[in-house]
Design an enzyme around this catalytic site. Structure first.
Site, PDB file in Angstrom:
ATOM      1  N   CYS A 158     -30.199 -30.723   8.780  1.00 54.02           N
ATOM      2  CA  CYS A 158     -29.011 -30.422   9.586  1.00 54.02           C
ATOM      3  C   CYS A 158     -29.262 -29.235  10.513  1.00 54.02           C
ATOM      4  O   CYS A 158     -30.022 -28.330  10.195  1.00 54.02           O
ATOM      5  CB  CYS A 158     -27.836 -30.103   8.682  1.00 54.02           C
ATOM      6  N   ARG A 169     -34.613 -32.216  14.433  1.00 53.86           N
ATOM      7  CA  ARG A 169     -34.497 -32.160  12.983  1.00 53.86           C
ATOM      8  C   ARG A 169     -34.156 -33.522  12.379  1.00 53.86           C
ATOM      9  O   ARG A 169     -34.338 -33.731  11.181  1.00 53.86           O
ATOM     10  CB  ARG A 169     -33.400 -31.161  12.589  1.00 53.86           C
ATOM     11  N   TRP A 203     -27.688 -34.528   8.863  1.00 55.22           N
ATOM     12  CA  TRP A 203     -28.520 -35.530   8.194  1.00 55.22           C
ATOM     13  C   TRP A 203     -27.851 -35.803   6.857  1.00 55.22           C
ATOM     14  O   TRP A 203     -27.707 -34.919   6.031  1.00 55.22           O
ATOM     15  CB  TRP A 203     -29.942 -35.014   7.992  1.00 55.22           C
ATOM     16  N   ASN A 248     -25.416 -26.444   5.959  1.00 61.65           N
ATOM     17  CA  ASN A 248     -26.795 -26.908   5.877  1.00 61.65           C
ATOM     18  C   ASN A 248     -27.250 -26.646   4.443  1.00 61.65           C
ATOM     19  O   ASN A 248     -27.290 -25.508   4.010  1.00 61.65           O
ATOM     20  CB  ASN A 248     -27.637 -26.121   6.893  1.00 61.65           C
ATOM     21  N   GLY A 249     -27.560 -27.685   3.664  1.00 62.25           N
ATOM     22  CA  GLY A 249     -27.998 -27.493   2.288  1.00 62.25           C
ATOM     23  C   GLY A 249     -27.251 -28.383   1.317  1.00 62.25           C
ATOM     24  O   GLY A 249     -26.550 -29.324   1.706  1.00 62.25           O
ATOM     25  N   GLU A 268     -54.414 -27.000  -8.250  1.00 58.44           N
ATOM     26  CA  GLU A 268     -53.797 -26.634  -6.975  1.00 58.44           C
ATOM     27  C   GLU A 268     -53.819 -25.126  -6.766  1.00 58.44           C
ATOM     28  O   GLU A 268     -54.080 -24.645  -5.653  1.00 58.44           O
ATOM     29  CB  GLU A 268     -52.363 -27.171  -6.923  1.00 58.44           C
ATOM     30  N   LYS A 328     -55.566 -23.353  -3.545  1.00 56.74           N
ATOM     31  CA  LYS A 328     -54.848 -22.466  -2.631  1.00 56.74           C
ATOM     32  C   LYS A 328     -55.569 -21.126  -2.490  1.00 56.74           C
ATOM     33  O   LYS A 328     -55.694 -20.584  -1.395  1.00 56.74           O
ATOM     34  CB  LYS A 328     -53.425 -22.220  -3.141  1.00 56.74           C
ATOM     35  N   GLU A 359     -58.710 -21.516  -0.443  1.00 54.49           N
ATOM     36  CA  GLU A 359     -58.457 -21.847   0.953  1.00 54.49           C
ATOM     37  C   GLU A 359     -58.188 -20.621   1.819  1.00 54.49           C
ATOM     38  O   GLU A 359     -58.699 -20.527   2.941  1.00 54.49           O
ATOM     39  CB  GLU A 359     -57.245 -22.789   1.062  1.00 54.49           C
ATOM     40  N   HIS A 383     -65.509 -26.196 -23.829  1.00 57.18           N
ATOM     41  CA  HIS A 383     -66.576 -27.163 -23.561  1.00 57.18           C
ATOM     42  C   HIS A 383     -67.456 -26.736 -22.390  1.00 57.18           C
ATOM     43  O   HIS A 383     -68.067 -27.577 -21.738  1.00 57.18           O
ATOM     44  CB  HIS A 383     -65.982 -28.549 -23.312  1.00 57.18           C
ATOM     45  N   LYS A 413     -55.532 -28.335   9.842  1.00 50.33           N
ATOM     46  CA  LYS A 413     -54.307 -28.819   9.213  1.00 50.33           C
ATOM     47  C   LYS A 413     -54.398 -30.299   8.881  1.00 50.33           C
ATOM     48  O   LYS A 413     -54.006 -30.734   7.808  1.00 50.33           O
ATOM     49  CB  LYS A 413     -53.109 -28.549  10.130  1.00 50.33           C
TER      50      LYS A 413
END
Length: 607
Positions: free
Chosen positions: A2, A27, A74, A98-99, A479, A483, A486, A502, A602
């Site tokens: 929104c 949006r 939206w 919005n939310g 992950e 991160k 990266e 192990h 990206k």
């Protein structure tokens, strides 16, 4: 997502509001509207469909007033319709939102019991009704709004106008972004800088859990306890606002902080207005006739697939094979006539994943693309598209796209479980309610960034770091390590905690920090045993757990970070936040280029 615009002006607000709404069309939206205060009355115009429909209506029925609000919606709660379009008006208050409000069912029930009626399916009308009731009790607009804000749970940006007050506009945010623009004899507020680019180049980004009272010549900022805050102005180059950091130092930090908002929108698009059932935004995969799923992706998206494997097999009892996309077609996986294929990619253009999709296309029963770009090649070539609704992600290290991928995959899992009759309607509703707690829980983590900063001042000195976890948190260890590598260039590896003995335990000494994700779930005791193995060998442990987990741990750890308690179903999504923040602030500490780390792009469109 929104779009919001508000103006306290010195001339007719309608033209500027419409111009701002045009800038917010990117949006995505399904309805729009505008409201102004004129002659002590609120006047509204709303339309379903494109903004051109609203403009046509305003050409026929223009509205006066120098103060006004506008919105592109939206649909989340309630289908696209005139009744559900914003602004919403109840009594002497109108607002745009919005939310998603998590506790709107409880508030709505309370208001109905007190005699209030509703004309829409939205959570927004509940806010307007609650605020209107307080105004009727004799509260001032400021008092009514603050009282309302402190009764709301969830992530939101709000903008209020009031009958009998043609020079006051109140805006507030918690989770969802909001920015104030400074003019000469006029003030503005919008959901992002893009909306205000043609109106001003002087902005103040509204802080988390803050509200602002706007008049023609000033803006006064407060927290939700009514403590006044001194605003900080920034100047923007309107030509670059389309990729603005919105006051953040880096795109990555901005995108980390956008997660409550984008997850709210994703969830809203995957569920009905009553939150009782998953309603996917496209053709449904035929999970009931599948006997197996094969999933493939690259990098962070691959770890999202790893989490989804735990969910699919436990909740929907559907076996899952996972492949790194660059190896997928070379392994030549075997398909039956009942095998489904799911590919996951932020851009929808990742070369290896696209090649995997094309390999599966003529072999799988159905192909599903979980992507951020609905116009991407994968979206066009797959049988079914599952958009993740993350919005534009600029930072090379994926943050909000990862958590939105997980939300989308969780929704697919619940749809599969229902189709396969593995969960009841009440169980599906319970899973959905857990998902809807995420924006609030993520906000709680974000409010503790200073603790992460202090940890990273020491963590960034390490040359090697290990991440460990068990169960569906194991992919988050992978992950977290990715991160960190990266953007900080610190060597890091992720392991299932039980695998330490192990081999990797040979690396443990007082120079190798071990970061452990260990919520107090059924695997907590086993994970604790692995932590003690590390401590016994002189290892430095950072324990990331909830209050119960930290309280129950009997050993000495180097550092700890307390997470909100949550259901184990959503813990992989919530625990992405400390993984992201540890990487971000370690990179800040080391002075690396956070948004454009060396050697990375990206979207990887070559093999």
């Amino acid at each position: 997502m929104c779009g919001i615009i508000g103006i306290v002006g010195k001339s007719s607000a309608q033209p500027s509001i419409i111009e701002a709404l045009e800038k917010l069309e990117y949006r995505g939206y399904d309805s729009s509207g505008i409201a102004t205060v004129s002659d002590n009355s609120i006047i509204r115009r709303r339309a379903v469909g494109k903004l051109s429909s609203l403009k046509e209506l305003l050409n026929k029925k223009p509205i006066k007033g120098e103060i006004g609000i506008g919105h592109t919606r939206w649909a989340t709660h309630g289908a696209p319709s005139l009744e559900n379009a914003h602004p919403h008006k109840v009594g002497k208050v109108a607002l745009v939102h919005n939310g998603i409000i998590e506790n709107f069912h409880e508030l709505r029930s309370q208001l109905i019991s007190e005699g209030q009626t509703f004309v829409s399916d939205t959570d927004t009308e509940v806010i307007a009704s609650f605020c209107s009731k307080l105004l009727e009790s004799g509260m001032s607009p400021d008092e009514a709004v603050v009282n309302t804000l402190n009764n709301l749970e969830g992530a939101f940006a709000l903008c209020f106008i009031f009958e009998d007050y043609d020079n006051i506009l109140i805006a507030a945010r918690k989770g969802s972004p909001l920015v104030v623009g400074w003019g000469s004899g006029e003030m503005f507020v919008g959901s992002d800088a893009i909306a205000l680019a043609s109106l001003t180049n002087q902005l103040t980004y509204v802080g988390e859990a803050n509200y602002v009272v706007l008049s023609n010549n000033e803006a006064k900022f407060f927290d939700f306890q009514k403590k006044e805050i001194t605003p900080e102005k920034v100047f923007i180059n309107s030509e670059s606002v389309l990729i603005s950091k919105n006051g953040y130092r880096h795109f990555m930090h901005k995108e980390i902080n956008e997660q409550p908002s984008v997850i709210s929108y994703a969830l809203g698009s995957y569920t009905g207005s009553d939150r009782k059932k998953i309603t996917l935004p496209s053709q449904l995969p035929n999970f009931s006739e599948m006997d197996r799923i094969t999933m493939t992706a690259c990098g962070t998206a691959f770890f999202a697939c790893n989490v989804a494997k735990y969910w699919f097999e436990k909740i929907s009892e559907l076996p899952v094979d996972i492949d790194i996309a660059s190896e997928y077609r070379y392994r030549e996986p075997i398909f039956s006539k009942s095998t489904g294929a799911i590919v996951v990619s932020q851009s929808g253009e990742t070369a290896d994943t696209l090649a995997a999709l094309r390999f599966a296309k003529n072999k799988a029963m159905q192909t599903v693309a979980v992507v951020n770009s609905e116009n991407s090649t994968m979206a066009r070539e797959a049988d079914i598209i599952m958009p993740i609704r993350a919005g534009v992600e600029v930072g090379v290290a994926s943050t909000k796209a990862f958590t939105c991928q997980l939300v989308a995959l969780a929704s697919l899992v619940l749809d599969a479980a229902r189709q396969r009759k593995k969960i009841s309607s009440s169980e599906e509703e319970e899973f959905i309610e857990h998902l809807f707690t995420l924006p609030r829980l993520i906000n709680e983590v974000l409010l503790k960034e200073n603790e992460i900063i202090n940890i990273c001042s020491e963590l960034a000195k390490a040359q090697d770091i290990l991440f460990i976890a068990r169960g569906s948190l194991y992919p988050l260890a992978l992950e977290g390590a990715l991160k960190l590598k990266e953007i900080s260039y610190i060597h890091a590896e992720g392991y299932a905690a039980g695998e330490l003995k192990h081999g990797p335990i040979a690396l443990i000494d007082n120079r190798v920090p071990v970061i452990c994700f260990a919520p107090s779930n059924i695997l907590y005791e086993k994970t604790v045993s692995n932590i003690h193995e590390v401590i016994a060998r002189g290892g430095k442990v950072l324990l990331v757990s909830d209050r119960k987990g930290l309280k129950d741990f009997s050993g000495d750890v180097w550092a700890s970070f307390e997470m909100p308690e949550c259901d184990s179903f959503i813990s992989p999504i919530l625990y992405a936040l400390p993984a992201q923040l540890l990487a971000y602030y370690s990179a800040i500490e080391k002075g690396t280029d956070v948004d454009q780390p060396r050697n990375l792009a990206k979207s990887v469109t070559v093999e």
